[in-house]
Scaffold this active site. Structure first.
Site, PDB file in Angstrom:
ATOM      1  N   GLN A 189       0.325  -1.098   0.400  1.00 38.21           N
ATOM      2  CA  GLN A 189      -0.436  -0.099  -0.135  1.00 38.21           C
ATOM      3  C   GLN A 189       0.873   1.269  -0.104  1.00 38.21           C
ATOM      4  OE1 GLN A 189      -2.167   0.028   3.526  1.00 38.21           O
ATOM      5  NE2 GLN A 189      -3.971   1.643   2.651  1.00 38.21           N
ATOM      6  N   LEU A 370      -6.571  -3.065 -11.192  1.00 36.86           N
ATOM      7  CA  LEU A 370      -5.850  -5.149 -10.665  1.00 36.86           C
ATOM      8  C   LEU A 370      -4.945  -4.313  -9.583  1.00 36.86           C
ATOM      9  CD1 LEU A 370      -2.294  -5.620 -11.290  1.00 36.86           C
ATOM     10  CD2 LEU A 370      -3.042  -5.800 -13.142  1.00 36.86           C
ATOM     11  N   TYR A 371      -4.650  -3.999  -8.718  1.00 39.71           N
ATOM     12  CA  TYR A 371      -3.653  -3.876  -7.538  1.00 39.71           C
ATOM     13  C   TYR A 371      -4.395  -3.255  -6.632  1.00 39.71           C
ATOM     14  CZ  TYR A 371       1.595  -3.786  -6.718  1.00 39.71           C
ATOM     15  OH  TYR A 371       2.590  -4.332  -6.172  1.00 39.71           O
ATOM     16  N   HIS A 374      -7.032  -5.950  -1.802  1.00 35.97           N
ATOM     17  CA  HIS A 374      -8.477  -5.353  -0.202  1.00 35.97           C
ATOM     18  C   HIS A 374      -8.291  -6.958   0.939  1.00 35.97           C
ATOM     19  CE1 HIS A 374      -8.077  -1.562  -1.907  1.00 35.97           C
ATOM     20  NE2 HIS A 374      -7.952  -0.881  -1.140  1.00 35.97           N
ATOM     21  N   GLY A 512      -0.350  -8.243 -14.442  1.00 38.42           N
ATOM     22  CA  GLY A 512       0.753  -7.680 -13.015  1.00 38.42           C
ATOM     23  C   GLY A 512       2.026  -7.322 -12.872  1.00 38.42           C
ATOM     24  N   SER A 516       4.433  -4.282 -13.425  1.00 40.05           N
ATOM     25  CA  SER A 516       5.998  -3.880 -12.323  1.00 40.05           C
ATOM     26  C   SER A 516       6.685  -3.318 -13.022  1.00 40.05           C
ATOM     27  CB  SER A 516       5.079  -4.447 -11.833  1.00 40.05           C
ATOM     28  OG  SER A 516       6.076  -4.711  -9.880  1.00 40.05           O
TER      29      SER A 516
HETATM   30  C1  HEM Z   1      -6.937  -0.758   6.301  1.00 41.04           C
HETATM   31  C2  HEM Z   1      -6.377  -0.697   4.857  1.00 41.04           C
HETATM   32  C3  HEM Z   1      -7.040   0.033   3.524  1.00 41.04           C
HETATM   33  C4  HEM Z   1      -8.281   0.523   3.763  1.00 41.04           C
HETATM   34  C5  HEM Z   1      -9.181   1.374   4.707  1.00 41.04           C
HETATM   35  C6  HEM Z   1      -7.975   1.174   2.140  1.00 41.04           C
HETATM   36  C7  HEM Z   1      -9.023   2.329   1.933  1.00 41.04           C
HETATM   37  C8  HEM Z   1      -8.594   2.721   0.376  1.00 41.04           C
HETATM   38  C9  HEM Z   1      -9.777   3.840  -0.406  1.00 41.04           C
HETATM   39  C10 HEM Z   1     -11.283   4.481   0.856  1.00 41.04           C
HETATM   40  C11 HEM Z   1      -9.472   3.314  -1.109  1.00 41.04           C
HETATM   41  C12 HEM Z   1      -9.827   5.147  -1.922  1.00 41.04           C
HETATM   42  C13 HEM Z   1     -11.420   3.674  -2.834  1.00 41.04           C
HETATM   43  C14 HEM Z   1     -11.757   4.772  -3.800  1.00 41.04           C
HETATM   44  O1  HEM Z   1     -11.925   5.222  -5.003  1.00 41.04           O
HETATM   45  O2  HEM Z   1     -12.997   5.580  -2.940  1.00 41.04           O
HETATM   46  C15 HEM Z   1      -8.181   3.213  -1.527  1.00 41.04           C
HETATM   47  C16 HEM Z   1      -7.334   2.830  -2.904  1.00 41.04           C
HETATM   48  C17 HEM Z   1      -6.357   1.994  -3.111  1.00 41.04           C
HETATM   49  N1  HEM Z   1      -6.179   1.122  -2.569  1.00 41.04           N
HETATM   50 FE1  HEM Z   1      -7.078   0.877  -0.173  1.00 41.04          FE
HETATM   51  N2  HEM Z   1      -6.748   0.664   1.602  1.00 41.04           N
HETATM   52  C18 HEM Z   1      -6.611  -0.395   2.978  1.00 41.04           C
HETATM   53  C19 HEM Z   1      -5.344  -1.125   2.142  1.00 41.04           C
HETATM   54  C20 HEM Z   1      -4.653  -1.011   0.919  1.00 41.04           C
HETATM   55  C21 HEM Z   1      -3.769  -2.353   0.755  1.00 41.04           C
HETATM   56  C22 HEM Z   1      -3.044  -3.349   2.114  1.00 41.04           C
HETATM   57  C23 HEM Z   1      -3.302  -2.096  -1.066  1.00 41.04           C
HETATM   58  C24 HEM Z   1      -2.658  -3.087  -1.466  1.00 41.04           C
HETATM   59  C25 HEM Z   1      -1.665  -2.852  -2.218  1.00 41.04           C
HETATM   60  C26 HEM Z   1      -4.775  -1.561  -1.493  1.00 41.04           C
HETATM   61  C27 HEM Z   1      -4.425  -0.888  -2.660  1.00 41.04           C
HETATM   62  C28 HEM Z   1      -5.406   0.430  -2.559  1.00 41.04           C
HETATM   63  C29 HEM Z   1      -5.099   1.046  -4.039  1.00 41.04           C
HETATM   64  C30 HEM Z   1      -3.963   0.366  -5.503  1.00 41.04           C
HETATM   65  C31 HEM Z   1      -6.204   1.399  -4.016  1.00 41.04           C
HETATM   66  C32 HEM Z   1      -6.479   2.983  -5.027  1.00 41.04           C
HETATM   67  C33 HEM Z   1      -5.883   4.091  -5.370  1.00 41.04           C
HETATM   68  C34 HEM Z   1      -5.950   5.356  -6.177  1.00 41.04           C
HETATM   69  O3  HEM Z   1      -5.966   5.373  -7.166  1.00 41.04           O
HETATM   70  O4  HEM Z   1      -5.312   6.432  -5.821  1.00 41.04           O
HETATM   71  N3  HEM Z   1      -5.177  -0.966   0.003  1.00 41.04           N
HETATM   72  N4  HEM Z   1      -8.297   2.565  -0.931  1.00 41.04           N
END
Ligand code: HEM
Ligand SMILES: *[C@@H]1O[C@H](CO)[C@@H](O)[C@H](O)[C@H]1NC(C)=O
Ligand SMILES: *[C@@H]1O[C@H](CO)[C@@H](O)[C@H](O)[C@H]1NC(C)=O
Ligand SMILES: *[C@@H]1O[C@H](CO)[C@@H](O)[C@H](O)[C@H]1NC(C)=O
Ligand SMILES: *[C@@H]1O[C@H](CO)[C@@H](O)[C@H](O)[C@H]1NC(C)=O
Ligand SMILES: *[C@@H]1O[C@H](CO)[C@@H](O)[C@H](O)[C@H]1NC(C)=O
Length: 604
Positions: A189, A370-371, A374, A512, A516
């Site tokens: 993350q 794809l990344y 969650h 991926g 990557s």
């Molecule tokens: C407690 C842990 C986590 C929480 C609460 C969380 C929550 C979120 C939220 C709220 C979003 C924005 C979603 C939207 O587009 O509305 C997001 C995006 C994303 N998350 Fe997580 N996430 C967590 C952990 C992770 C982990 C471990 C990964 C592993 C790779 C990950 C990968 C991503 C990616 C790639 C995005 C897109 C980001 C972007 O486009 O700006 N997340 N996540």
């Protein structure tokens, strides 16, 4: 009036019987479809195929296609025959040749320079040059197509909430059989949120990360203004504060940079770092703290080497060193773990110097989608006897101060992460995020899972059963989607049958890995003019890059040098012996090299 009427009638006629013929994706093998009125033509240039739909292989292509093993065969070989790989790994010209092949065969699947974006399904200068967009591997489905996936499937896609509830939502935590841990999940993350920074104000097609790669803006800030606010302006260092004798990020008040925190968070816990969302999870702030310490540690070393250099040059050089360390760790620890390969991956830019390879990168929207791993997330976070649910954990930086980084590293290393593929493993806490992934994919008009499989050299699935490898979910999916060629990318990746004993299915890896590796090796520091000691302040800096590892990053910056890795302990004694050797802080210089070797040999 009459003329207009006739014109409207005529164009309706053309339109109704001649819906865009490219909607059916007639051009195979990466041929480009173009319409001429209600006809289409495929441009097969340099695909190695010819014919109306680019389906007939040229002789040379025929040989290659015939000899090329299936991805599952290659994967099988790389993840078995440990004894043979132990030998190959130690024969440097063989290891180099195989690594070179891995890098070129993967990265050649990525168009570079980039082509489409979510608003342009044909090549043009605006799509190429506007860095605010994520690029696209496959162009969006035309607005004039009969169905959201082109011509296949139903006119309307199933409700996204329903898809998540039925197929993605976790019933009971499914641990990843590869033993991936929470240390890995937060690294993933933290690392990816430097290049996945969707500009939600503009929409899912847009990014705020204009560097499109590993530029460490999550440490140093996206803008120069933010960077300067985070810098100490002495010895190249970043601002910091000392709490209980340990280094932590400065506060928002100390720096005047914006961070996203809910109103109830007190000032002294509003840590300020490069990425404005890193207050979200203590796991992110843990890594932010570790990298902050690493930056300042490298600065101390550079100042010793170059007492004549000013703050600016120390800072800039340290940044390049940290970029190098990051890429090294991502390839040799992170990707190594994910791959499950017995072949030992190697970060060595020289491998590509005689190859056709572009040192540039553009982040694709599909890579971001794809990344969304969650399913890695556990039900609760365990730190040294204490258990946190999401409500207690999120936006709670006092977790860092309560436990200290050392305890967090130790605990996250021991806690298993969830399996990503196989379906039904997204924790309820991020239900909305999974729904958003699907809705954004639709907004960006992604092509079907099978079109992506074809683009990345895989055979399309013939049935839903082949996709999931079981009967229950596949039957329900078939009812909802109607046609396997209309299955969507993101839910497809998450319900796909995992490879035996693996975290992912085939599609996740085959899509991926190219993104990557291209992103890592396409970095400027990997190019011939950059990749030399002087870029990194001399041999000492170059050596830091070339010997970086996750364990070393932790040992050099975290009290007690706790054992760490990207997977939980396997139940074999060799690894336990390794841990005993490393725990309870022997002098770093002595521990690291041996630890490195021991850990490796126990893995391979
Ligand atoms: C407690 C842990 C986590 C929480 C609460 C969380 C929550 C979120 C939220 C709220 C979003 C924005 C979603 C939207 O587009 O509305 C997001 C995006 C994303 N998350 Fe997580 N996430 C967590 C952990 C992770 C982990 C471990 C990964 C592993 C790779 C990950 C990968 C991503 C990616 C790639 C995005 C897109 C980001 C972007 O486009 O700006 N997340 N996540
Ligand atoms: C090319 O594809 C079109 C549309 O899918 C099909 O009708 C046509 O028969 C194909 N042509 C050849 C030569 O296979
Ligand atoms: C691998 O090669 C190195 C030297 O190149 C040698 O020290 C080591 O013992 C070898 N290991 C194995 C398992 O053959
Ligand atoms: C990129 O495209 C968006 C949307 O069309 C536009 O608002 C923005 O100004 C463009 N950026 C540049 C630098 O041209
Ligand atoms: C935040 O973490 C601290 C330290 O463990 C804990 O005492 C506190 O209850 C947590 N805050 C919330 C709102 O749960
Ligand atoms: C490792 O240390 C633990 C106690 O810290 C001990 O119980 C265990 O036997 C040791 N294992 C090995 C292989 O030395």
């Amino acid at each position: 009036m009459i003329i207009t009427g006739v014109f409207v009638f005529f164009s309706l006629l053309v339109f109704s019987h001649g819906a865009n013929p490219c909607c059916s994706n007639p051009c195979q093998n990466r041929g480009v479809c173009m319409t001429y009125g209600d006809r289409y033509e495929c441009d097969c240039t340099r695909t190695g195929f010819y014919g109306e739909n680019c389906t007939t292989p040229e002789f040379f292509t025929w040989i290659k296609v015939t000899l090329k093993p299936a991805p599952s065969t290659v994967h099988y070989i790389l993840t078995h025959f440990k004894g043979v790989w132990n030998i190959i790994n130690n024969i440097s010209f063989l290891r180099d040749a195989i690594m070179r092949y891995v890098l070129t065969s993967r990265s050649h699947l990525i168009d570079s320079p980039p082509t489409y974006n979510s608003h342009y399904d044909y090549k043009n200068w605006e799509a190429y040059s506007n860095l605010s967009y994520y690029t696209r591997s496959l162009p969006p489905v035309g607005h004039d197509c009969p169905t959201p996936m082109g011509v296949k499937g139903k006119k309307e896609l199933p409700n996204a909430n329903l898809i998540v509830e039925k197929f993605l939502l976790r019933r009971k935590f499914i641990p990843d059989p590869q033993g991936t841990n929470i240390m890995f999940a937060f690294f993933a993350q933290h690392f990816t949120h430097q290049f996945f920074k969707t500009d939600t104000k503009r929409g899912a097609a847009f990014t705020k990360a204009l560097g499109h790669g590993v530029d460490l803006n999550h440490i140093y800030g996206e803008s120069l203004d933010r960077q300067h606010k985070l810098r100490l302006k002495k010895d190249g260092k970043l601002k910091f504060q000392i709490i209980d004798g340990e280094m932590y990020p400065p506060t928002v008040k100390d720096t005047d940079v914006e961070m996203l925190y809910p109103p109830q968070v007190p000032d002294h816990l509003r840590f300020a770092v490069g990425q404005e969302v890193f207050g979200l999870v203590p796991g992110l702030m843990m890594y932010a703290t570790i990298w902050l310490r690493e930056h300042n540690r490298v600065c101390d070393i550079l100042v010793q080497e170059h007492p004549e250099w000013d703050d600016e040059r120390i800072f800039q050089t340290a940044r390049l060193i940290l970029i190098g360390e990051t890429i090294k760790i991502v390839i040799e620890d992170y990707v190594q773990h994910l791959s499950g390969y017995n072949f030992k991956l190697k970060f060595d830019p020289q491998l590509l110097f005689k190859q056709r390879f572009q040192y540039q990168n553009r982040i694709a929207a599909e890579f971001n989608t794809l990344y969304h791993w969650h399913p890695l997330l556990p039900d609760t976070f365990q730190i040294n006897e204490k258990e946190y649910n999401y409500q207690q954990f999120l936006y709670n930086n006092s977790v860092l101060l309560q436990h200290g980084i050392s305890e967090m590293v130790e605990s996250f290393t021991k806690q298993n992460a969830g399996r990503v593929a196989g379906g039904r493993n997204v924790p309820a806490a991020v239900f909305r995020v999974a729904v958003a992934s699907i809705e954004q994919s639709r907004e960006m008009r992604y092509q079907s899972l099978n079109e992506y499989r074809k683009h990345f050299m895989m055979k399309p699935f013939k049935s839903f059963e082949e996709l999931t490898g079981e009967k229950e979910m596949s039957a329900e999916l078939e009812k909802l989607y109607g046609d396997i060629d209309a299955m969507e990318l993101y839910p497809g990746l998450l319900v796909e049958q995992p490879r035996p004993g693996a975290i992912f299915g085939e599609t996740m890896v085959e899509l991926g890995a190219p993104f990557s590796l291209k992103g890592l090796m396409g970095n400027a520091i990997c190019s011939p003019e950059y990749w030399k000691p002087s870029t990194f302040g001399g041999n000492v800096g170059f050596e830091i890059v070339n010997t970086a590892s996750l364990q070393k990053l932790i040992c050099n910056n975290v009290k007690n040098c706790p054992y760490t890795s990207f997977h939980v302990l396997k139940n074999d004694n060799s690894e336990r012996a390794t841990i005993n050797a490393s725990s309870n802080s022997a002098p770093l210089e002595e521990v690291n090299p041996t630890l490195l070797l021991k850990e490796r040999s126990s893995e391979l």
